[in-house]
Design a protein around this motif. Structure first.
Motif, PDB file in Angstrom:
ATOM      1  N   ARG A  85       0.825  -1.207   0.000  1.00  0.00           N
ATOM      2  CA  ARG A  85       0.000   0.000   0.000  1.00  0.00           C
ATOM      3  C   ARG A  85       0.859   1.257   0.000  1.00  0.00           C
ATOM      4  NH1 ARG A  85      -3.185   0.417   4.600  1.00  0.00           N
ATOM      5  NH2 ARG A  85      -2.344  -1.388   5.696  1.00  0.00           N
ATOM      6  N   LEU A  86       2.190   1.087  -0.112  1.00  0.00           N
ATOM      7  CA  LEU A  86       3.079   2.236  -0.221  1.00  0.00           C
ATOM      8  C   LEU A  86       3.221   2.637  -1.691  1.00  0.00           C
ATOM      9  CD1 LEU A  86       5.984   1.326   2.240  1.00  0.00           C
ATOM     10  CD2 LEU A  86       4.123   2.945   2.613  1.00  0.00           C
ATOM     11  N   GLU A 142      -6.908   0.672   3.193  1.00  0.00           N
ATOM     12  CA  GLU A 142      -7.471  -0.482   2.488  1.00  0.00           C
ATOM     13  C   GLU A 142      -8.664  -0.087   1.631  1.00  0.00           C
ATOM     14  OE1 GLU A 142      -8.336  -3.443   5.365  1.00  0.00           O
ATOM     15  OE2 GLU A 142      -6.235  -3.887   5.823  1.00  0.00           O
ATOM     16  N   ASP A 143      -9.309   1.030   1.976  1.00  0.00           N
ATOM     17  CA  ASP A 143     -10.504   1.468   1.242  1.00  0.00           C
ATOM     18  C   ASP A 143     -10.196   2.496   0.163  1.00  0.00           C
ATOM     19  OD1 ASP A 143     -12.070  -0.135   2.924  1.00  0.00           O
ATOM     20  OD2 ASP A 143     -12.218   1.467   4.422  1.00  0.00           O
ATOM     21  N   THR A 144      -8.941   2.891   0.033  1.00  0.00           N
ATOM     22  CA  THR A 144      -8.610   3.921  -0.949  1.00  0.00           C
ATOM     23  C   THR A 144      -8.824   3.402  -2.365  1.00  0.00           C
ATOM     24  OG1 THR A 144      -6.952   4.895   0.522  1.00  0.00           O
ATOM     25  CG2 THR A 144      -6.807   5.447  -1.807  1.00  0.00           C
ATOM     26  N   LEU A 203      -8.371   8.569  -7.194  1.00  0.00           N
ATOM     27  CA  LEU A 203      -7.260   9.497  -6.989  1.00  0.00           C
ATOM     28  C   LEU A 203      -6.706   9.983  -8.317  1.00  0.00           C
ATOM     29  CD1 LEU A 203      -5.222   7.751  -4.130  1.00  0.00           C
ATOM     30  CD2 LEU A 203      -7.079   9.411  -3.931  1.00  0.00           C
ATOM     31  N   LYS A 204      -6.620   9.078  -9.290  1.00  0.00           N
ATOM     32  CA  LYS A 204      -6.038   9.441 -10.581  1.00  0.00           C
ATOM     33  C   LYS A 204      -6.908  10.408 -11.367  1.00  0.00           C
ATOM     34  CE  LYS A 204      -3.464   5.095 -10.976  1.00  0.00           C
ATOM     35  NZ  LYS A 204      -3.332   3.806 -11.684  1.00  0.00           N
ATOM     36  N   GLN A 205      -8.169  10.556 -10.949  1.00  0.00           N
ATOM     37  CA  GLN A 205      -9.060  11.484 -11.640  1.00  0.00           C
ATOM     38  C   GLN A 205      -8.861  12.927 -11.186  1.00  0.00           C
ATOM     39  OE1 GLN A 205     -13.057  10.014 -11.097  1.00  0.00           O
ATOM     40  NE2 GLN A 205     -12.619   8.077 -12.135  1.00  0.00           N
TER      41      GLN A 205
END
Length: 744
Positions: A62-63, A102-104, A109-111
């Motif tokens: 998750r890093l 865990e819910d990201t 984010l890329k939008q």
């Protein structure tokens, strides 16, 4: 853009700043493509040479590294936080090491328009090939293990790990870097005249009401009642760290250091005195039974905290890396973090004694927020020692800069050769001569940047006393650093040997200053001040310094928050900070958190000094501005409305738990809030827009005051909310916000 001097670094250092080979991400995107220019990662290899070590490489991490589109805006970070992103180390340019919840949803984010790229944080970024080879060769190594350095605090442990342990550490999302643990080693009546400490003493500034912390080998007998006569009554706290119950000094180093700061001259009829004989010491003795210094990443911050909590606001550290290499190691990061979290603690660190080669500055003197002290020569002609015959020379042993990322270090120099100070009664026979009227059983000569550092630390105690007696009750470390640098004498030596020059305390206190501790800058903010030049017989000098957020041991470049200093002359010329070659307006310093402008032959008239928040990933950024000409009103701050309110909050009903204030801004600009209280209650501060959305908050950072600096894009209405989570507190809150158009 790097400064001209940066471009002229020696080839050995310059090569270290470049990528040996451009690594490739899984998608085939090079780091150059990823950033638009090279990403400043220290460990650049995509895959390690021993892939068998990475047994758990298939585990999804998750890093990640999140790169933003440009100078970092506070609102961008707030948006990511709401989506479960924990931002950690800043990595130039415009990127963060981050941990996703865990819910990201990465696709969401890329939008965002401000998110340029999201790529995995590879295990190969966590450890250098050299350290990996050493662990495989020797079977184990003592290392500093770094977790995500988020705003919630420090995460470093020192451990001895084996080859068997390594795969687990590399695969862990709680580990971002594994670096070598440094070995730390120990690194005046004449000196006081050279740096003009005697002139301050003549006006009564002898360190009264100042407390200086020291970490060193020990102090004389180790018992307050039987200390050297010059130290009796001078030690507030004496703490034995390594040899429990024994703070004595068989080495002699710590006693000599202590005498240079607070020695009273009692045993020499005042002939040999420290710089600040009216100051007091808090001393941590760290010499262990093996004659080594017991300082590690686990206890350094604890010792600094103990000294701070007991009143020390100056700290003198004459120790460092065994062989200086210019690296930004864990103890340098620890120093930076401590000053970032305690911005009124001025820390002075010895540059090291590795001689005339460039790039030999020692960690933690490589820290951004400390005053790194190199050694100039003292003058002891009677001793016929060539290292002490010219006060305008740099001592041959004094370590040189730059740091590995090209920063100017040392910051300044002070006399460090053949310094006469106290001899420990447990140490070897002293070198002082009885025919000089000095008892060799009580005094001795020593040389080193270890000696220069306490000389200047005592001088800083004099400066701090001066500031307090002239209305600045709690001066910031950035202010003291800027004053010392602004007043320094140019010895016409190489910058990487002398830094900004030799300390001159009389010139340091003869300055005008702004100690900006409340209304910090965010990305895009500017502040402009005026200075009036009437004396054209002296250069116009201005210095900007700021306590920067701690850097990352995973990054090659360490500057996080980038401010720029510019001066506009009456004739329309522009001078930029640290641009020392004509033309003086074409190089912006993106490397140092100190910038100085010298105009050798100023004309009479009004000059404008601008402080520009170019990129503030971890704001708000406070700063200190110093000049040898009087600094006038902040031209961009004169249109601010200012309010002060008092109140009481306590846990219980909603009416007493939360207090609110409505503000209406008249234009775009910075809203600055400062909340302070005296009790042990836990208070939080929020800024809420007209739609009920929290746009800024001060909740996680420890200590007081709680501050918010938020840049609104237009005139708007907000609610300021003070909330107590536990306890009861009488508080004061200061509000500043634009009442009409602010000059940006």
């Amino acid at each position: 853009m790097k400064t001209k001097w940066h471009a002229a670094l020696s080839s050995s250092v310059a090569i270290a700043l470049l990528f040996a080979a451009m690594p490739t991400f899984a998608s085939g995107t090079t780091l150059e493509d990823f950033t638009g220019k090279e990403l400043s990662l220290r460990n650049k290899n995509t895959e390690l040479a021993q892939p068998h070590v990475l047994r758990t490489a298939a585990v999804k991490s998750r890093l990640v590294i999140i790169q933003m589109a440009g100078p970092v805006q506070t609102e961008w970070k707030d948006e990511l936080a709401l989506d479960g992103v924990l931002l950690g180390d800043y990595v130039p340019d415009y990127s963060f090491v981050a941990k996703l919840s865990e819910d990201t949803d990465q696709s969401k984010l890329k939008q965002y328009s401000f998110v340029k790229r999201i790529v995995p944080y590879r295990q190969s970024y966590k450890i250098s090939q050299e350290l990996l080879d050493a662990i495989n060769r020797d079977g184990s190594a003592t290392v500093a293990i770094h977790g995500l350095q988020a705003e919630m605090g420090r995460k470093i442990t020192t451990e001895t790990i084996t080859k068997r342990d390594l795969a687990g550490y590399l695969a862990s999302d709680d580990v971002v870097a594994i670096v070598p643990a440094s070995k730390r080693v120990p690194l005046n009546n004449v000196a006081s005249g050279i740096i003009h400490a005697d002139k301050l003493a003549d006006t009564g500034h002898t360190g009264a009401n100042q407390i200086v912390g020291v970490i060193d080998t020990g102090i004389d007998s180790g018992k307050k009642a039987t200390l050297h006569p010059d130290l009796r009554g001078q030690v507030k706290e004496l703490i034995a760290v390594s040899r429990k119950g024994d703070a004595s000094d068989p080495n002699g180093h710590g006693t000599h250091v202590a005498g240079s700061i607070v020695g009273t001259g009692a045993a020499s009829d005042g002939k040999v005195k420290g710089m600040a004989p009216d100051a007091k010491l808090i001393f941590h003795s760290v010499l262990d039974e093996g004659d080594s210094l017991a300082i590690d990443d686990d206890n350094l911050t604890a010792m600094l905290t103990e000294a701070y909590d007991d009143g020390a606001r100056i700290h003198s550290d004459s120790w460092g890396e065994d062989h200086g290499s210019g690296e930004y190691y864990s103890d340098a990061q620890d120093m930076d973090r401590f000053v970032w979290e305690h911005p009124d603690m001025a820390i002075l660190v010895a540059a090291g004694n590795d001689g005339s080669d460039e790039g030999t500055i020692s960690s933690p003197a490589t820290a951004k927020n400390v005053i790194a002290v190199g050694a100039s020569e003292s003058v002891r002609l009677a001793l016929k020692d060539r290292s002490a015959d010219n006060p305008d020379d740099i001592a041959y042993f004094s370590s040189r800069g730059p740091t590995i990322d090209g920063r100017i270090k040392p910051d300044v120099v002070a006399p460090g050769s053949m310094i006469l100070s106290l001899r420990s009664q447990l140490a070897a026979e002293g070198e002082a001569s009885a025919d000089q009227g000095i008892d060799p059983n009580l005094y001795t000569y020593m040389s080193g940047t270890s000696m220069a550092t306490p000389i200047l630390a005592g001088g800083v105690a004099q400066i701090r006393q001066f500031l307090q007696e002239n209305g600045t009750s709690d001066p910031s470390a950035a202010l003291i650093k800027a004053m010392v640098i602004n007043g320094a004498d140019d010895l016409n030596q190489d910058t990487m040997a002398q830094g900004f020059g030799r300390a001159n305390l009389r010139a340091a206190i003869g300055t005008s200053y702004i100690d900006e501790q409340t209304d910090g800058l965010q990305t895009g903010n500017k502040r402009t001040y005026t200075v009036q030049v009437t004396n054209t017989d002296q250069p116009l000098i201005a210095t900007l310094a700021w306590t920067d957020a701690p850097g990352s041991v995973t990054a090659l470049d360490q500057l996080v928050n980038n401010l720029d200093l510019t001066i506009d002359t009456p004739g329309g010329e522009i001078y930029r900070g640290n641009d020392r070659e004509a033309p003086y307006d074409d190089e912006a310093d993106e490397t140092n958190n100190v910038e100085r402008v010298i105009i050798p032959h100023p004309v009479k008239g009004t000059y404008s000094i601008t402080v520009d928040g170019v990129n503030i990933p971890k704001g708000p950024q406070h700063y200190a501005l110093v000049s040898n000409a009087t600094i006038g009103e902040n031209q961009t701050g004169s249109d601010l409305k200012k309010e002060t309110h008092t109140g009481t909050v306590r846990t219980g009903s909603l009416e007493t738990k939360v207090k609110e204030y409505a503000i209406k801004t008249g234009a775009a600009g910075t809203i600055s809030l400062s909340l302070n209280w005296k009790s042990e209650a836990n208070l939080h501060l929020y800024l809420i827009d007209s739609k009920g959305k929290t746009v800024a908050k001060a909740t996680n950072r420890k200590g007081k005051p709680k501050t918010i600096s938020y840049t609104g894009k237009k005139a708007a209405t907000y609610t300021v909310q003070v909330r107590v989570l536990s306890g009861e507190a009488d508080y004061t809150i200061e509000l500043k916000y634009p009442k009409k158009q602010v000059n940006k």
